[in-house]
Design an enzyme around this catalytic site. Structure first.
Site, short mmCIF file in Angstrom:
data_model
loop_
_atom_site.label_atom_id
_atom_site.label_comp_id
_atom_site.label_asym_id
_atom_site.label_seq_id
_atom_site.Cartn_x
_atom_site.Cartn_y
_atom_site.Cartn_z
N GLY A 78 -67.91 -6.34 -19.71
CA GLY A 78 -68.15 -7.75 -19.47
C GLY A 78 -67.87 -8.63 -20.68
N HIS A 363 -8.30 -18.96 -27.13
CA HIS A 363 -8.52 -18.25 -25.87
C HIS A 363 -8.19 -16.77 -25.97
CE1 HIS A 363 -5.24 -21.43 -25.28
NE2 HIS A 363 -4.67 -20.47 -25.97
N ASN A 386 -11.51 -3.51 -35.41
CA ASN A 386 -12.45 -3.30 -36.52
C ASN A 386 -13.09 -1.93 -36.55
OD1 ASN A 386 -13.79 -4.02 -34.13
ND2 ASN A 386 -15.58 -4.78 -35.24
N SER A 405 0.34 -15.02 -30.78
CA SER A 405 -0.35 -14.47 -29.61
C SER A 405 -0.14 -12.97 -29.50
CB SER A 405 0.17 -15.15 -28.35
OG SER A 405 -0.11 -16.54 -28.38
#
Length: 458
Positions: A78, A363, A386, A405
């Site tokens: 309690g 992009h 990497n 690109s």
């Protein structure tokens, strides 16, 4: 001012949550509900309350650390018993003890301060936080005398039919005179339907001993919402998010569709920023002034400069300088740092990299473990290779370089200042400053090839 402390009850099992995690560690607005309680106490000047722990206590202690001191309640007998367990931790010089529950994240510092002021100005032995609600079922009812003073609190299971019609309920938060509280706790018994030591029984003992018990009534009943189930967790989230949205709109932030925007309680947003629908601001994120964030964007533990545009993207533990543009559909992973006026376009992923002022990754690129100088252009489809299967390696691209690109930069590798990489190249060696590097097979044309193929198949 009286010397104060607080006891936070956080030992319950939270059975209805149906979770292995302690109830008080379930999150509301991005942090455990008990942290909201401690934040409210901090606002009142209580720097280190006493947290009573039991079920999952080690996890609670690990999460809160030195924000609190701790008392163990090994058996949940309690609320009165819980405060008994905290007694050895209450300093002798304390005059006023607040007792509240760890599952009440909507209580504000202003409400707790007002409760303390009511208690200390009244000279009462005990002060109860109450609310008047339409449906009091399940709550303890407040009994008052003709003078309006509190005579007792009767729990739902112990109330008779007349008492159950009372609409003023106990909010479960109290202020006590320290000496009176512990003297009364020595006198309470578990003579009730639950067989528990009710903290509320001390109020009747105060009255029997000639003490005064008063109430402080809440104006916003939503503050008393305790969380015992996933449904109540969602209800608390809705209330707190509404508060946060109003807070930031009042501070000069525009929310195009407020109900669809979610804030961490520690997030900060600058004036004149516009946040579009379906945006989530998590952790200790700081967003500067004049930004446009969203739609459908998630930002976590990041610092965003001024006049930044982020569309349909995910930004995690990153730093973005002024006047940057990110997205749509970009992914900035932890350790990303964009200087001023950087452009990161659609379907670009950046991880643990520094991108210099004015550089562009427009992009379809992956940049990981890289340092990119100023005014660099990284063409579509560029990959920093990497990882060699065992170790991560760094790619360095110096100021003014142009990466064509569909380029693969196999790290470790350096591209010198103002160097030019021809489209479609795989670069495995350092490129000197100002050089042109092209690495690809010579194009071959076989005329009438399709015709011969068809003829041979007949």
């Amino acid at each position: 001012m009286h010397k104060r402390t607080a006891v936070v009850l956080a030992a319950g099992k939270g059975t209805r949550m149906k979770s292995r995690q302690p109830k008080v560690l379930h999150e509301v607005a991005g942090q455990p509900m008990i942290c909201h309680v401690l934040d409210a106490l901090t606002d009142c000047g209580v720097a280190q309350p006493i947290v009573v722990i039991g079920h999952g206590g080690e996890a609670v202690r690990q999460r809160l650390g030195d924000r609190a001191c701790y008392a163990w309640q090994q058996e949940q007998l309690g609320t009165g018993h819980a405060v008994m367990m905290a007694r050895p931790e209450v300093p002798e010089e304390v005059e006023t003890v607040m007792v509240l529950c760890g599952d009440t994240p909507l209580l504000t510092g202003a409400t707790l301060s007002a409760l303390w002021e009511t208690h200390e100005q009244s000279g009462a032995m005990g002060t109860v936080l109450t609310a008047v609600i339409d449906d009091p079922k399940g709550y303890g009812r407040i009994l008052r005398d003709d003078a309006g003073h509190v005579t007792a609190i009767v729990e739902e299971k112990d109330a008779d039919e007349k008492q159950k019609t009372i609409r003023e309920i106990n909010a479960g938060t109290y202020c006590f005179d320290r000496a009176a509280l512990f003297a009364a706790l020595d006198a309470i018994t578990p003579a009730n339907a639950q067989g528990e030591y009710y903290l509320t029984d001390v109020l009747a003992i105060f009255r029997q001993r000639g003490g005064l018990v008063v109430a402080h009534t809440l104006q916003d009943e939503r503050e008393i919402l305790g969380i015992n189930s996933r449904v109540q967790l969602a209800e608390a989230e809705a209330v707190l998010q509404d508060r946060l949205r109003r807070k930031w709109m009042d501070a000069g932030v525009t929310l195009i569709d407020p109900p669809s925007v979610f804030f961490h309680t520690k997030a900060v947003v600058g004036a004149d920023t516009i946040i579009y629908p379906q945006t989530i601001i998590e952790g200790e994120t700081v967003i500067g002034e004049g930004c446009r964030i969203g739609p459908a964007t998630r930002i976590c533990d990041s610092r965003i400069g001024e006049n930044v545009v982020i569309q349909n993207s995910v930004v995690l533990d990153s730093r973005i300088g002024d006047d940057c543009a990110v997205g749509p559909f970009a992914y900035l992973r932890p350790g990303t740092c964009l200087a001023e006026a950087v452009k990161v376009g659609d379907f670009v992923e950046i991880k643990k990299s520094v991108i210099g002022k004015g550089s562009k990754v427009p992009h379809l690129s992956y940049v990981g473990d890289a340092t990119v100088g100023e005014d660099v252009n990284i063409g579509a489809g560029t990959i920093t290779c990497n990882y060699d299967g065992k170790h991560k390696h760094v790619t360095a691209i110096e100021d003014g370089a142009f990466i064509g690109s569909n380029t693969n930069l196999v790290a470790p590798v350096t591209v010198g200042a103002h160097a030019l990489i021809g489209a479609g190249s795989t670069i495995t060696k350092d490129v000197p400053a100002g050089a042109l590097a092209v690495e690809r097979s010579r194009m071959k044309i076989k005329e009438n090839f399709l015709g011969r193929k068809h003829k041979g198949s007949q």
